[in-house]
Design a protein around this motif. Sequence first.
Motif, PDB file in Angstrom:
ATOM      1  N   ASP A 115       0.852  -1.188   0.000  1.00 54.81           N
ATOM      2  CA  ASP A 115       0.000   0.000   0.000  1.00 54.81           C
ATOM      3  C   ASP A 115       0.890   1.240   0.000  1.00 54.81           C
ATOM      4  N   ALA A 116       0.731   2.076  -1.021  1.00 55.32           N
ATOM      5  CA  ALA A 116       1.620   3.224  -1.189  1.00 55.32           C
ATOM      6  C   ALA A 116       1.523   4.220  -0.056  1.00 55.32           C
ATOM      7  N   LEU A 117       0.421   4.228   0.687  1.00 57.59           N
ATOM      8  CA  LEU A 117       0.237   5.187   1.766  1.00 57.59           C
ATOM      9  C   LEU A 117       0.445   4.584   3.149  1.00 57.59           C
ATOM     10  N   LYS A 118       0.393   3.249   3.258  1.00 58.52           N
ATOM     11  CA  LYS A 118       0.449   2.627   4.569  1.00 58.52           C
ATOM     12  C   LYS A 118       1.640   1.693   4.761  1.00 58.52           C
ATOM     13  N   GLY A 119       2.144   1.095   3.679  1.00 57.70           N
ATOM     14  CA  GLY A 119       3.277   0.194   3.789  1.00 57.70           C
ATOM     15  C   GLY A 119       2.924  -1.226   3.398  1.00 57.70           C
ATOM     16  N   LEU A 120       3.645  -2.177   3.940  1.00 60.99           N
ATOM     17  CA  LEU A 120       3.418  -3.595   3.656  1.00 60.99           C
ATOM     18  C   LEU A 120       2.371  -4.130   4.635  1.00 60.99           C
ATOM     19  N   LEU A 121       1.268  -4.658   4.095  1.00 63.93           N
ATOM     20  CA  LEU A 121       0.143  -5.113   4.907  1.00 63.93           C
ATOM     21  C   LEU A 121      -0.123  -6.592   4.664  1.00 63.93           C
ATOM     22  N   ARG A 122      -0.626  -7.259   5.700  1.00 66.85           N
ATOM     23  CA  ARG A 122      -1.069  -8.651   5.594  1.00 66.85           C
ATOM     24  C   ARG A 122      -2.506  -8.736   6.073  1.00 66.85           C
ATOM     25  N   LEU A 123      -3.366  -9.344   5.259  1.00 72.68           N
ATOM     26  CA  LEU A 123      -4.769  -9.486   5.612  1.00 72.68           C
ATOM     27  C   LEU A 123      -4.939 -10.674   6.548  1.00 72.68           C
ATOM     28  N   GLU A 124      -5.491 -10.405   7.728  1.00 70.16           N
ATOM     29  CA  GLU A 124      -5.688 -11.446   8.727  1.00 70.16           C
ATOM     30  C   GLU A 124      -7.052 -12.119   8.562  1.00 70.16           C
ATOM     31  N   ASP A 125      -7.249 -13.209   9.275  1.00 69.98           N
ATOM     32  CA  ASP A 125      -8.480 -13.985   9.143  1.00 69.98           C
ATOM     33  C   ASP A 125      -9.714 -13.195   9.561  1.00 69.98           C
ATOM     34  N   ASP A 126      -9.527 -12.217  10.446  1.00 71.16           N
ATOM     35  CA  ASP A 126     -10.677 -11.435  10.897  1.00 71.16           C
ATOM     36  C   ASP A 126     -11.012 -10.277   9.973  1.00 71.16           C
ATOM     37  N   GLY A 127     -10.298 -10.181   8.831  1.00 68.97           N
ATOM     38  CA  GLY A 127     -10.571  -9.133   7.857  1.00 68.97           C
ATOM     39  C   GLY A 127      -9.799  -7.856   8.089  1.00 68.97           C
ATOM     40  N   ALA A 128      -9.014  -7.778   9.163  1.00 73.14           N
ATOM     41  CA  ALA A 128      -8.204  -6.592   9.430  1.00 73.14           C
ATOM     42  C   ALA A 128      -6.817  -6.756   8.822  1.00 73.14           C
ATOM     43  N   PHE A 129      -6.183  -5.632   8.542  1.00 68.14           N
ATOM     44  CA  PHE A 129      -4.843  -5.649   7.983  1.00 68.14           C
ATOM     45  C   PHE A 129      -3.810  -5.437   9.083  1.00 68.14           C
ATOM     46  N   ASP A 130      -2.828  -6.310   9.117  1.00 63.08           N
ATOM     47  CA  ASP A 130      -1.704  -6.187  10.027  1.00 63.08           C
ATOM     48  C   ASP A 130      -0.557  -5.509   9.282  1.00 63.08           C
ATOM     49  N   VAL A 131       0.029  -4.489   9.887  1.00 70.37           N
ATOM     50  CA  VAL A 131       1.133  -3.766   9.255  1.00 70.37           C
ATOM     51  C   VAL A 131       2.434  -4.505   9.531  1.00 70.37           C
ATOM     52  N   TRP A 132       3.056  -5.028   8.478  1.00 66.10           N
ATOM     53  CA  TRP A 132       4.342  -5.703   8.621  1.00 66.10           C
ATOM     54  C   TRP A 132       5.504  -4.722   8.540  1.00 66.10           C
ATOM     55  N   LEU A 133       5.352  -3.712   7.704  1.00 74.73           N
ATOM     56  CA  LEU A 133       6.400  -2.703   7.553  1.00 74.73           C
ATOM     57  C   LEU A 133       5.703  -1.403   7.167  1.00 74.73           C
ATOM     58  N   ALA A 134       5.865  -0.361   7.998  1.00 72.31           N
ATOM     59  CA  ALA A 134       5.043   0.829   7.859  1.00 72.31           C
ATOM     60  C   ALA A 134       5.656   1.862   6.926  1.00 72.31           C
ATOM     61  N   ASP A 135       4.781   2.729   6.436  1.00 71.99           N
ATOM     62  CA  ASP A 135       5.189   3.911   5.690  1.00 71.99           C
ATOM     63  C   ASP A 135       5.895   4.880   6.635  1.00 71.99           C
ATOM     64  N   GLU A 136       6.750   5.748   6.099  1.00 74.93           N
ATOM     65  CA  GLU A 136       7.484   6.693   6.944  1.00 74.93           C
ATOM     66  C   GLU A 136       6.548   7.631   7.698  1.00 74.93           C
ATOM     67  N   SER A 137       5.358   7.890   7.140  1.00 73.00           N
ATOM     68  CA  SER A 137       4.399   8.747   7.838  1.00 73.00           C
ATOM     69  C   SER A 137       3.903   8.107   9.125  1.00 73.00           C
ATOM     70  N   GLU A 138       4.067   6.776   9.221  1.00 75.24           N
ATOM     71  CA  GLU A 138       3.678   6.041  10.425  1.00 75.24           C
ATOM     72  C   GLU A 138       4.901   5.566  11.220  1.00 75.24           C
ATOM     73  N   GLY A 139       6.060   6.161  10.916  1.00 73.81           N
ATOM     74  CA  GLY A 139       7.270   5.823  11.648  1.00 73.81           C
ATOM     75  C   GLY A 139       8.051   4.657  11.072  1.00 73.81           C
ATOM     76  N   GLY A 140       7.669   4.188   9.899  1.00 77.84           N
ATOM     77  CA  GLY A 140       8.366   3.070   9.277  1.00 77.84           C
ATOM     78  C   GLY A 140       9.419   3.523   8.281  1.00 77.84           C
ATOM     79  N   PRO A 141      10.073   2.583   7.604  1.00 74.39           N
ATOM     80  CA  PRO A 141      11.159   2.930   6.689  1.00 74.39           C
ATOM     81  C   PRO A 141      10.718   3.179   5.250  1.00 74.39           C
ATOM     82  N   LEU A 142       9.466   2.882   4.908  1.00 76.71           N
ATOM     83  CA  LEU A 142       9.049   2.886   3.508  1.00 76.71           C
ATOM     84  C   LEU A 142       8.586   4.271   3.052  1.00 76.71           C
ATOM     85  N   VAL A 143       8.962   4.630   1.827  1.00 74.24           N
ATOM     86  CA  VAL A 143       8.587   5.923   1.255  1.00 74.24           C
ATOM     87  C   VAL A 143       7.586   5.746   0.119  1.00 74.24           C
TER      88      VAL A 143
END
Length: 354
Positions: A115-143
């Motif tokens: 996700d270009a705005l959120k980072g690397l996401l994994r869809l969990e069984d409950d339908g929510a997305f778990d952030v594996w690697l965040a965008d820099e806007s969320e304190g992660g390394p991804l731009v």
Amino acid sequence: MLRWILGGLAALVVIILIAAHGPGALRAYKFEPTAPDPALMALYETVAEPVLREVPNLHGAEDLEPGPDGRLYASLADGRIMAREIDGGWSEFANTNGRPLGLAFAPDGALFVADALKGLLRLEDDGAFDVWLADESEGGPLVFTDDLTVLSDGAVILTDASRRYGYGEYMTSLLEGEQTGVIYKVTGPDQYEVLADGFGFINGVDHDPSTGRVFVNETWAGRVISLDPGTGDYAVLIDGLPGYPDNLAFDEETGLIWIALPSQRSPQIESLHPNPFLKRLAWRWIQIAGLPPFPPRPVMGMALNAEGEPVHALYGPDNAPFGVTTVTPWRGQIWVAGLERDGVDAYAVPEAIQ
């Protein structure tokens, strides 16, 4: 008189230097990609028409990905991830509430999203997305989280297209000729390593499950590289492409690598790449007069074998304002869509190149 002339020349030099290096100047870099190969462009002669067009509220399907359940998935501009049934009909599967780009399924069937705005996401069984690697806007390394593929051991190979420019700023990246793209290997939430970096907008990625070899598009360089995910070593698979490659799809049935070419190369911009100073001056003119005309953006795709030899060339109409960013084989046809296009089209597989 001579004093006036020298003074005028000095003033002109100062103006030029301020234009090139003053506030708001382009941070231009020397960049010398291989020129487009005329033999590759010559493969695009006969325009094919799509055999199917689907526009059921599908805007900006940047990536298309066949799923383990037999359905075809699409990442849309409004954050939705849609699924197409084998017999037709699209329905919402998930929503990142961001801008999903690349899609990939893990061996256990889990959906990963770049996700270009959120980072690397994994869809969990409950339908929510778990952030594996965040965008820099969320304190992660991804731009500019761009695309991904998931290996047999569950590791994610992820491309961060640019360390300088985020989503929507790709034209500035091209004009600068900046080469800050990174390929990551992610093995769990916040567990990652840099496999390789220093790329001119590193983009689409997929892999051959039988060999583990990873294939990646370097967009501004107009080339595809073959990467060892264990060491990060890579080699050029094909160079001098006639367009800027975007997403990439490996077809397990045929062993072919399909690449999307959303735009032909720009000779006006690329002629400036070897001289950063001239590029900075050109930037000032662009700020006044606007960008040079865009090159043609018809439907273009190419299939390569494992040796990097072209096997198929897909060439469709130039009747839309934007090209296709994904060219994906699914159920005996080639499906295409684009970052800024409406709808999804399907084409017959082009005849093999003789």
